[in-house]
Write a protein that holds these residues in place. Structure first.
Motif, PDB file in Angstrom:
ATOM      1  N   ALA A 170      37.870  38.437  42.489  1.00  0.00           N
ATOM      2  CA  ALA A 170      37.614  39.419  41.808  1.00  0.00           C
ATOM      3  C   ALA A 170      36.650  39.105  40.660  1.00  0.00           C
ATOM      4  O   ALA A 170      36.894  37.795  39.990  1.00  0.00           O
ATOM      5  N   SER A 171      35.938  39.761  39.751  1.00  0.00           N
ATOM      6  CA  SER A 171      35.014  39.572  38.658  1.00  0.00           C
ATOM      7  C   SER A 171      36.223  39.246  37.698  1.00  0.00           C
ATOM      8  O   SER A 171      37.335  39.536  37.520  1.00  0.00           O
ATOM      9  N   HIS A 172      35.618  38.366  36.596  1.00  0.00           N
ATOM     10  CA  HIS A 172      36.574  38.108  35.477  1.00  0.00           C
ATOM     11  C   HIS A 172      36.998  39.381  34.675  1.00  0.00           C
ATOM     12  O   HIS A 172      38.122  39.476  34.284  1.00  0.00           O
ATOM     13  N   GLN A 173      36.077  40.185  34.585  1.00  0.00           N
ATOM     14  CA  GLN A 173      36.448  41.459  33.667  1.00  0.00           C
ATOM     15  C   GLN A 173      37.347  42.376  34.600  1.00  0.00           C
ATOM     16  O   GLN A 173      38.404  42.796  34.122  1.00  0.00           O
ATOM     17  N   PHE A 174      37.369  42.443  35.843  1.00  0.00           N
ATOM     18  CA  PHE A 174      38.113  43.178  36.664  1.00  0.00           C
ATOM     19  C   PHE A 174      39.637  42.608  36.631  1.00  0.00           C
ATOM     20  O   PHE A 174      40.682  43.156  36.437  1.00  0.00           O
ATOM     21  N   VAL A 175      39.772  41.202  36.665  1.00  0.00           N
ATOM     22  CA  VAL A 175      41.156  40.399  36.491  1.00  0.00           C
ATOM     23  C   VAL A 175      41.453  40.704  35.000  1.00  0.00           C
ATOM     24  O   VAL A 175      42.893  41.132  35.234  1.00  0.00           O
ATOM     25  N   GLU A 176      40.834  40.702  34.307  1.00  0.00           N
ATOM     26  CA  GLU A 176      41.448  40.931  32.652  1.00  0.00           C
ATOM     27  C   GLU A 176      41.893  42.364  32.534  1.00  0.00           C
ATOM     28  O   GLU A 176      42.941  42.520  32.019  1.00  0.00           O
ATOM     29  N   GLU A 177      41.062  43.110  32.921  1.00  0.00           N
ATOM     30  CA  GLU A 177      41.662  44.789  32.761  1.00  0.00           C
ATOM     31  C   GLU A 177      42.327  45.134  33.956  1.00  0.00           C
ATOM     32  O   GLU A 177      43.229  46.229  33.475  1.00  0.00           O
ATOM     33  N   ASN A 178      42.632  44.903  34.861  1.00  0.00           N
ATOM     34  CA  ASN A 178      43.602  45.414  36.126  1.00  0.00           C
ATOM     35  C   ASN A 178      44.837  44.447  36.550  1.00  0.00           C
ATOM     36  O   ASN A 178      45.316  44.851  37.468  1.00  0.00           O
ATOM     37  N   ILE A 183      51.439  40.014  40.875  1.00  0.00           N
ATOM     38  CA  ILE A 183      51.545  40.731  42.117  1.00  0.00           C
ATOM     39  C   ILE A 183      51.560  42.318  42.053  1.00  0.00           C
ATOM     40  O   ILE A 183      50.990  42.991  42.883  1.00  0.00           O
ATOM     41  N   ALA A 184      52.278  42.711  41.088  1.00  0.00           N
ATOM     42  CA  ALA A 184      52.298  44.236  41.196  1.00  0.00           C
ATOM     43  C   ALA A 184      51.054  44.798  41.103  1.00  0.00           C
ATOM     44  O   ALA A 184      50.939  46.265  41.226  1.00  0.00           O
ATOM     45  N   SER A 185      50.121  44.386  40.453  1.00  0.00           N
ATOM     46  CA  SER A 185      48.868  44.868  40.250  1.00  0.00           C
ATOM     47  C   SER A 185      48.181  45.367  41.638  1.00  0.00           C
ATOM     48  O   SER A 185      47.414  46.211  41.641  1.00  0.00           O
ATOM     49  N   LEU A 186      48.511  44.776  42.697  1.00  0.00           N
ATOM     50  CA  LEU A 186      47.881  45.139  43.968  1.00  0.00           C
ATOM     51  C   LEU A 186      48.101  46.387  44.165  1.00  0.00           C
ATOM     52  O   LEU A 186      47.544  46.908  45.254  1.00  0.00           O
ATOM     53  N   ASN A 187      49.255  46.885  43.744  1.00  0.00           N
ATOM     54  CA  ASN A 187      49.883  48.174  44.163  1.00  0.00           C
ATOM     55  C   ASN A 187      48.923  49.530  43.862  1.00  0.00           C
ATOM     56  O   ASN A 187      48.743  50.464  44.135  1.00  0.00           O
ATOM     57  N   SER A 188      48.096  49.172  42.682  1.00  0.00           N
ATOM     58  CA  SER A 188      47.162  50.135  41.950  1.00  0.00           C
ATOM     59  C   SER A 188      45.468  49.777  41.842  1.00  0.00           C
ATOM     60  O   SER A 188      44.980  50.704  41.552  1.00  0.00           O
ATOM     61  N   ILE A 189      45.360  48.618  42.164  1.00  0.00           N
ATOM     62  CA  ILE A 189      44.096  48.459  42.020  1.00  0.00           C
ATOM     63  C   ILE A 189      43.229  48.623  43.161  1.00  0.00           C
ATOM     64  O   ILE A 189      43.466  48.547  44.391  1.00  0.00           O
ATOM     65  N   PRO A 190      41.655  48.887  43.194  1.00  0.00           N
ATOM     66  CA  PRO A 190      40.788  49.210  44.231  1.00  0.00           C
ATOM     67  C   PRO A 190      40.775  47.755  45.315  1.00  0.00           C
ATOM     68  O   PRO A 190      40.434  46.655  44.580  1.00  0.00           O
ATOM     69  N   LEU A 191      40.727  47.815  46.593  1.00  0.00           N
ATOM     70  CA  LEU A 191      40.653  47.040  47.395  1.00  0.00           C
ATOM     71  C   LEU A 191      39.070  46.924  48.020  1.00  0.00           C
ATOM     72  O   LEU A 191      38.834  48.036  48.510  1.00  0.00           O
ATOM     73  N   GLU A 236      28.536  41.718  46.238  1.00  0.00           N
ATOM     74  CA  GLU A 236      27.884  42.032  45.122  1.00  0.00           C
ATOM     75  C   GLU A 236      28.943  43.171  44.405  1.00  0.00           C
ATOM     76  O   GLU A 236      28.914  43.046  43.274  1.00  0.00           O
ATOM     77  N   ALA A 237      29.528  43.955  45.131  1.00  0.00           N
ATOM     78  CA  ALA A 237      30.467  45.028  44.636  1.00  0.00           C
ATOM     79  C   ALA A 237      31.577  44.206  43.734  1.00  0.00           C
ATOM     80  O   ALA A 237      31.877  44.682  42.891  1.00  0.00           O
ATOM     81  N   ALA A 238      32.147  43.010  44.521  1.00  0.00           N
ATOM     82  CA  ALA A 238      33.410  42.413  43.824  1.00  0.00           C
ATOM     83  C   ALA A 238      32.733  41.872  42.556  1.00  0.00           C
ATOM     84  O   ALA A 238      33.435  41.827  41.539  1.00  0.00           O
ATOM     85  N   VAL A 239      31.523  41.311  42.449  1.00  0.00           N
ATOM     86  CA  VAL A 239      30.789  40.473  41.264  1.00  0.00           C
ATOM     87  C   VAL A 239      30.882  41.629  40.331  1.00  0.00           C
ATOM     88  O   VAL A 239      30.906  41.463  39.180  1.00  0.00           O
ATOM     89  N   ASN A 240      30.272  42.894  40.699  1.00  0.00           N
ATOM     90  CA  ASN A 240      30.349  43.780  39.787  1.00  0.00           C
ATOM     91  C   ASN A 240      31.595  44.611  39.164  1.00  0.00           C
ATOM     92  O   ASN A 240      31.424  45.492  38.642  1.00  0.00           O
ATOM     93  N   GLY A 241      32.724  44.081  39.585  1.00  0.00           N
ATOM     94  CA  GLY A 241      33.842  44.759  39.142  1.00  0.00           C
ATOM     95  C   GLY A 241      34.210  46.064  39.914  1.00  0.00           C
ATOM     96  O   GLY A 241      35.204  46.507  39.355  1.00  0.00           O
ATOM     97  N   ILE A 242      33.976  46.213  41.034  1.00  0.00           N
ATOM     98  CA  ILE A 242      34.378  47.223  41.812  1.00  0.00           C
ATOM     99  C   ILE A 242      35.767  47.359  42.376  1.00  0.00           C
ATOM    100  O   ILE A 242      36.709  48.136  42.296  1.00  0.00           O
ATOM    101  N   GLY A 243      36.228  45.884  42.879  1.00  0.00           N
ATOM    102  CA  GLY A 243      37.723  45.769  43.290  1.00  0.00           C
ATOM    103  C   GLY A 243      37.725  44.481  43.744  1.00  0.00           C
ATOM    104  O   GLY A 243      37.050  43.569  43.317  1.00  0.00           O
ATOM    105  N   LEU A 244      38.969  43.900  44.337  1.00  0.00           N
ATOM    106  CA  LEU A 244      39.398  42.758  44.659  1.00  0.00           C
ATOM    107  C   LEU A 244      38.945  42.693  46.301  1.00  0.00           C
ATOM    108  O   LEU A 244      39.202  43.602  47.141  1.00  0.00           O
TER     109      LEU A 244
END
Length: 317
Positions: A170-178, A183-191, A236-244
């Motif tokens: 995922a993007s740096h921003q996505f990782v920092e924010e989500n 591991i528990a983060s996977l339950n709520s983040i967009p895939l 491209e979507a992953a780079v733009n912070g859409i999800g993992l």
């Protein structure tokens, strides 16, 4: 501009040689014709210009005013032509290399890195051919082939380049924010989903398999962004912070190397898909092909992000 009314080039060369050498005999030796032939060519030129160009004396030759002017201009013109010819001879021959590879390899890896090679080999033209088009061509026309297969035993001239290593990224921003909860983060983040994210196989890691491996419950109603077969749009979507996203590290190497994507988990695919590089027996001794082959082998072999991922792994069991 037309040149129909211009005297023949051979007559102009004959006159210029006579004027420069001061002799029909020496001009004939330079032009590899008889003195009589040179004399006839100059006479024909005088008829075409309607001007006397040479004053014929018993012991030597002289030039008229018109002859002096024409000889000077012809000398400049022939010097210019000779200079152009030498420049053309000095231009290195453009070397053609035909490379067949899967479309994904061409678009996601070779094309983005090709400028690096061409900066050092500007007189080389690389012809990239899709593996599907390559099947329609004679194999004799191909210098190098890049293929993907399950390799139990490789030939000496077909080195194994890389395994099919899957990464969650995922993007740096996505990782920092989500993903602050690991591991528990996977339950709520967009895939982000891709219909077939394997380089080679129809059987490929699904998100449900990842959740099972990480011992997490998989909610089928969770937020899921599906891009079908469009790998470019998914990345491209992953780079733009859409999800993992989950995909082979080979396909995401450009984004990972440039820090546009952060790998957070890795998994070797059980069938161990390999990429192999083969060089045509017919062109093995060609220097330019060998140079490009060596560059490809080195550059492809440098895609080794597993160690870096292990050190920076965000998710763990």
């Amino acid at each position: 501009m037309g040149y129909k009314s211009m005297p023949s080039l051979i007559s102009l060369r004959a006159f210029e040689s006579v004027a420069r050498n001061g002799s029909f005999k020496r001009a004939s030796e330079e032009l590899c014709v008889t003195p009589g032939a040179v004399s006839q060519l100059v006479k024909k030129l005088e008829e075409q210009t309607d001007k006397k160009l040479i004053v014929r004396r018993h012991l030597n030759l002289g030039l008229t005013e018109e002859g002096t002017y024409l000889a000077k201009q012809l000398s400049k013109a022939f010097d210019c032509v000779n200079h152009c010819i030498n420049e053309i001879r000095d231009i290195p021959e453009l070397k053609q290399i035909s490379v067949a590879a899967p479309d994904t390899v061409i678009s996601r890896w070779i094309t983005p890195h090709l400028s690096e090679f061409l900066r050092g080999q500007p007189n080389t033209h690389i012809n990239l051919v899709s593996e599907y088009r390559a099947e329609e061509q004679s194999m004799k026309s191909l210098d190098i082939t890049i293929t993907m297969t399950i390799c139990k035993k490789m030939e000496i001239n077909e080195p194994i380049v890389t395994d099919e290593l899957f990464v969650l990224a995922a993007s740096h921003q996505f990782v920092e924010e989500n993903m602050s909860e690991g591991i528990a983060s996977l339950n709520s983040i967009p895939l982000i989903g891709i219909a077939n994210n394997s380089i080679l196989f129809d059987e490929y890691p699904q998100w449900v398999e990842v959740f099972t491996e990480l011992k997490l419950p998989y909610n089928t109603n969770r937020q899921f962004v599906d891009f079908g077969d469009n790998i470019e749009k998914a990345i491209e979507a992953a780079v733009n912070g859409i999800g993992l996203i989950i995909l082979p590290s080979f396909l995401a190497s450009n984004e990972i190397e440039s820090n546009l994507l952060v790998p957070v988990y890795t998994k070797f695919y059980k069938k161990k898909a390999k990429i192999k590089l083969s060089i045509s027996v017919l062109t093995r001794e060609a220097n330019e092909v060998d140079i490009f082959y060596s560059w490809l082998l080195h550059r492809l072999s440098s895609i080794d992000i597993d160690h870096e991922i292990e050190e920076n792994r965000i998710l763990s069991n």
